[in-house]
Scaffold this motif. Structure first.
Motif, short mmCIF file in Angstrom:
data_model
loop_
_atom_site.label_atom_id
_atom_site.label_comp_id
_atom_site.label_asym_id
_atom_site.label_seq_id
_atom_site.Cartn_x
_atom_site.Cartn_y
_atom_site.Cartn_z
N MET A 63 72.51 22.41 27.09
CA MET A 63 71.91 20.55 27.33
C MET A 63 72.13 19.58 27.38
O MET A 63 73.51 18.82 26.30
CB MET A 63 70.77 21.76 25.85
N PRO A 64 71.51 18.79 27.65
CA PRO A 64 72.34 17.54 28.46
C PRO A 64 72.22 16.50 26.88
O PRO A 64 71.16 17.16 26.22
CB PRO A 64 71.03 16.59 29.03
N THR A 66 71.82 13.80 26.08
CA THR A 66 70.51 12.65 25.76
C THR A 66 69.41 13.44 24.98
O THR A 66 68.71 12.79 24.74
CB THR A 66 70.48 11.75 26.83
N LEU A 67 69.09 15.23 25.20
CA LEU A 67 68.27 15.23 25.28
C LEU A 67 67.59 16.47 24.14
O LEU A 67 66.92 15.96 23.10
CB LEU A 67 66.98 16.69 26.64
N PHE A 70 66.85 13.05 21.71
CA PHE A 70 65.15 12.86 22.30
C PHE A 70 65.13 14.10 20.63
O PHE A 70 63.68 13.29 20.79
CB PHE A 70 64.84 13.11 23.38
N PHE A 71 65.31 15.38 21.13
CA PHE A 71 64.18 16.67 20.07
C PHE A 71 64.75 15.68 19.18
O PHE A 71 63.87 16.33 18.49
CB PHE A 71 64.94 17.50 21.16
N CYS A 93 73.60 14.96 15.91
CA CYS A 93 74.00 14.85 17.90
C CYS A 93 74.68 15.17 17.81
O CYS A 93 74.90 16.60 18.37
CB CYS A 93 72.76 14.39 18.31
N TYR A 97 76.38 18.94 19.05
CA TYR A 97 76.73 19.64 20.24
C TYR A 97 77.84 19.93 20.34
O TYR A 97 78.52 20.36 21.34
CB TYR A 97 76.32 17.99 21.29
#
Length: 218
Positions: A63-64, A66-67, A70-71, A93, A97
């Motif tokens: 998953m990016p 940046t996404l 945002f999530f 985040c 990640y």
């Protein structure tokens, strides 16, 4: 282009550098702890744990980043948990990640240890956790450390995503300086790049040294 713009704005660069370094260290420490737990789950005897850990790592790794930001900042609050935009959202985040990559690096190191080692440990009555912590992980360290350093290097660069979420790290600092010094944008970006290289080049050299030592030890 005026090279002195970098020196003139040294305090701003230093503040952005400190924030980038802080994000790297805090998120890196959190990712190491979570990654170790997830890696242990990936090799656990319980199938449910292995599947849960596999879903976690595959979901985050593919998953990016940046996404994920945002999530966490926009979507998650609609279901209850509210993560304030800014530093702690960035830490959360980046930790989540990066932990997926740490878990895969550790799992690869665990798999590099001969199966006979674990079998011998079980034969003398050690539990799974005892076998993992006392027998397998100590032997896996040699092959795990170099890729973990590469994960840290990637994390350092990934902190730039936080610039879009109210965190004034190096990229956000560069953007602000560029807006106030439009004639010196190139030199300002050069200053940002130099700050990143101060972190990543020594880390990359350390990874190279450790890789050579591991290869020699083998």
């Amino acid at each position: 282009m005026d090279p002195t713009v970098i020196v003139d704005n040294a305090p701003a660069y230093l503040a952005g550098f400190r924030m980038t370094l802080q994000l790297t260290l805090v998120a890196g420490a959190g990712a190491l702890v979570i990654g170790l737990v997830v890696a242990a789950m990936r090799v656990a005897p319980l199938g449910s744990l292995r599947r849960a850990a596999a879903v976690y790592t595959e979901l985050l790794r593919n998953m990016p980043l940046t996404l994920i930001f945002f999530f966490t900042v926009i979507v998650l609050p609609q279901f209850g948990p509210v993560v304030p935009i800014g530093y702690w959202a960035a830490v959360l985040c980046l930790t989540a990640y990066t932990s997926a990559f740490v878990a895969e690096a550790v799992r690869s190191g665990i798999n590099s240890v001969g199966v006979g080692q674990a079998e011998a440990a079980r034969a003398i009555g050690l539990t799974f956790s005892q076998t993992l912590t006392s027998v397998v992980l100590p032997q896996a360290v040699r092959s795990v450390i170099p890729p973990l350093i590469n994960v840290v290097i990637a994390l350092t660069k990934n902190t730039s995503v936080a610039a879009g979420f109210a965190v004034v790290e190096l990229v956000a600092t560069g953007r602000r300086l560029a807006q106030s010094n439009p004639a010196d944008v190139v030199m300002i970006l050069v200053g940002v790049a130099i700050c990143y290289l101060v972190i990543t080049i020594p880390a990359g050299q350390l990874a190279g040294v450790l890789e050579r030592r591991v290869a020699f030890a083998r």
